[in-house]
Enzyme design. Structure first.
Site, mmCIF file in Angstrom:
data_model
loop_
_atom_site.group_PDB
_atom_site.id
_atom_site.type_symbol
_atom_site.label_atom_id
_atom_site.label_comp_id
_atom_site.label_asym_id
_atom_site.label_seq_id
_atom_site.Cartn_x
_atom_site.Cartn_y
_atom_site.Cartn_z
ATOM 1 N N LYS A 106 0.529 -1.212 -0.064
ATOM 2 C CA LYS A 106 -0.083 -0.136 -0.153
ATOM 3 C C LYS A 106 0.840 1.310 -0.165
ATOM 4 C CE LYS A 106 -4.741 0.142 0.315
ATOM 5 N NZ LYS A 106 -5.877 -0.463 -0.052
HETATM 6 N N1 GLU Z 1 -6.762 -0.407 -3.455
HETATM 7 C C1 GLU Z 1 -7.896 -2.081 -3.415
HETATM 8 C C2 GLU Z 1 -7.715 -2.323 -2.322
HETATM 9 O O1 GLU Z 1 -7.508 -1.979 -1.431
HETATM 10 C C3 GLU Z 1 -7.456 -2.050 -4.921
HETATM 11 C C4 GLU Z 1 -5.954 -2.662 -5.127
HETATM 12 C C5 GLU Z 1 -5.152 -3.332 -6.270
HETATM 13 O O2 GLU Z 1 -5.740 -3.710 -7.480
HETATM 14 O O3 GLU Z 1 -3.993 -3.805 -6.371
HETATM 15 O O4 GLU Z 1 -7.697 -3.968 -2.809
#
Ligand code: GLU
Length: 414
Positions: A106
């Site tokens: 993240k």
């Molecule tokens: N931000 C989204 C999540 O928390 C998608 C992450 C992604 O597609 O890599 O799952």
């Protein structure tokens, strides 16, 4: 020690429980409770009026054991390193639970994107990308949209990376515009997945989806598309909200969306009544979908919840105290790492399509999303029944055990 209701404390306490329930060792706990790589950067921004401001940026690769790191980039004024670590940990269990060949990551910048002009947002996105450049890449770590970012940010990230590489690298980020190698169905994927989770939870509770009622907290990338998909399934969306508050009494989600686009708020939409976010949580509905930020359902707000099913569209919307109350009430909670996994599942499809330079139809994306999500939902439900644990514990146990097994098989270097 992080404070008790922080997303990191919540994530760590859930991991501890999964480790204990799986009878894993202290070595496993030590390995799995530690992020692999943590980067904090300063992101300077030249504002349109010439002032220079500094923002804090982060990228956390929590795990790369099962494949490249994967996870979104959040632009939000309250994001800090602890929360980024927590969200990267959740991505790790999410990718393992859905059996995607990824670790978890993240990132984010502590900025309120609504205070930026488009040109400022572009400069900030490009400088942030440039600061985390050594860490990312289609084989290393693949960012995607999250709260406060969208396909426009992904286009700038892809361009910044590609300019530095000297050629186009579409697979470095997912959630891109279609013309740059994005996937059909990615924009609505998280909401579509939430709706599938609602459909399956209703089946288990023996509730007919036709006319079943749902309240959705959040009307962004997740909440809005979940509302559209649920309406198409025949459910009645009775309330939605955004940061400014919620509304009830509307007829169609599309009318409400148009009003919100034009006015920047849901409040005051014709024919609606305003409610607070807490009132929305306490409505007597069949299904409640928290699809905004962390810590919406706490020890105090959980007491008044009357829904039979809670489907977590947001990441970490429920604190351990809130969770215990929902459990005592017999509420079926479909946890975030299962309920909102539609986004990363279709991100995976996008990455595969970019690698192969071969693009799928919208129907193929939909069918494959449904089948991967159904496989995970069935696994979680069966494991929950077999081991007498709730769905959150079941999902965590499956995800954590897959990462632990991968660690064991790879061994410890050197
Ligand atoms: N931000 C989204 C999540 O928390 C998608 C992450 C992604 O597609 O890599 O799952």
């Amino acid at each position: 020690m992080p404070n008790l209701e922080s997303p990191l404390a919540t994530a760590l306490s859930q991991l501890r429980r999964a480790i204990d329930q799986l009878n894993l060792s202290e070595n496993d706990w030590n390995t799995l409770s530690t992020p692999r790589r943590v980067l904090e950067v300063a992101v300077p921004l030249r504002r349109d009026d010439g002032r220079v401001e500094m923002y804090k940026g982060y990228r956390v690769q929590y795990s790369t054991t099962r494949g490249p790191a994967k996870g979104g980039v959040r632009f939000h004024q309250d994001i800090d390193l602890d929360e980024t670590v927590a969200l990267a940990m959740l991505m790790t269990w999410k990718c393992a639970l859905t059996n995607l060949p990824y670790g978890g990551a993240k990132g984010g910048v502590a900025v309120n994107p609504h205070t930026l002009s488009i040109t400022e947002n572009e400069r900030l996105t490009r400088r942030y990308t440039s600061e985390i450049l050594p860490l990312i890449g289609p084989e290393r770590d693949i960012p995607a949209p999250d709260v406060g970012t969208d396909e426009r940010n992904m286009a700038w990230m892809m361009d910044t990376y590609s300019v530095n590489a000297g050629y186009s690298v579409p697979g470095v980020v997912t959630g891109k515009p279609i013309v740059l190698g994005g996937s059909l169905g990615r924009t609505s994927a998280t909401g579509d997945g939430v709706a599938i989770a609602v459909r399956e939870a209703l089946k288990i509770k023996g509730i007919n989806p036709e006319g079943a009622t749902v309240a959705i907290q959040g009307f962004g990338k997740v909440g809005y598309w979940a509302a559209v998909a649920l309406e198409n399934m025949g459910l009645k969306v009775v309330a939605v909200s955004d940061v400014k508050g919620g509304v009830t009494g509307f007829n169609k989600i599309s009318d409400l969306h148009r009003y919100a686009q034009e006015n920047g708020t849901l409040i005051g939409a014709p024919g609606t009544e305003s409610i607070t976010n807490t009132e929305l949580l306490h409505l007597p509905v069949d299904v409640l979908v928290p699809a905004a930020l962390a810590d919406a359902i706490t020890e105090s707000s959980a007491v008044g919840i009357r829904a039979k099913i809670v489907v977590e569209g947001a990441n970490a919307p429920t604190t351990p105290g809130g969770d215990a109350i929902l459990n005592d009430k017999g509420v079926l909670v479909v946890p975030d790492i299962l309920a909102n996994s539609g986004g990363v599942i279709v991100s995976y499809f996008e990455w595969v399509q970019d690698k192969q330079n071969y693009f799928w139809s919208a129907d193929e994306v939909k069918e494959n999303l449904n089948s991967i999500l159904m496989r995970s939902i069935t696994e979680v439900a069966e494991h929950s029944a077999a081991h007498q644990v709730n769905w959150r514990e079941s999902a965590n146990m499956i995800g954590v055990s897959r990462v632990a097994q991968a660690h064991r098989l790879r061994g410890l270097y050197p």
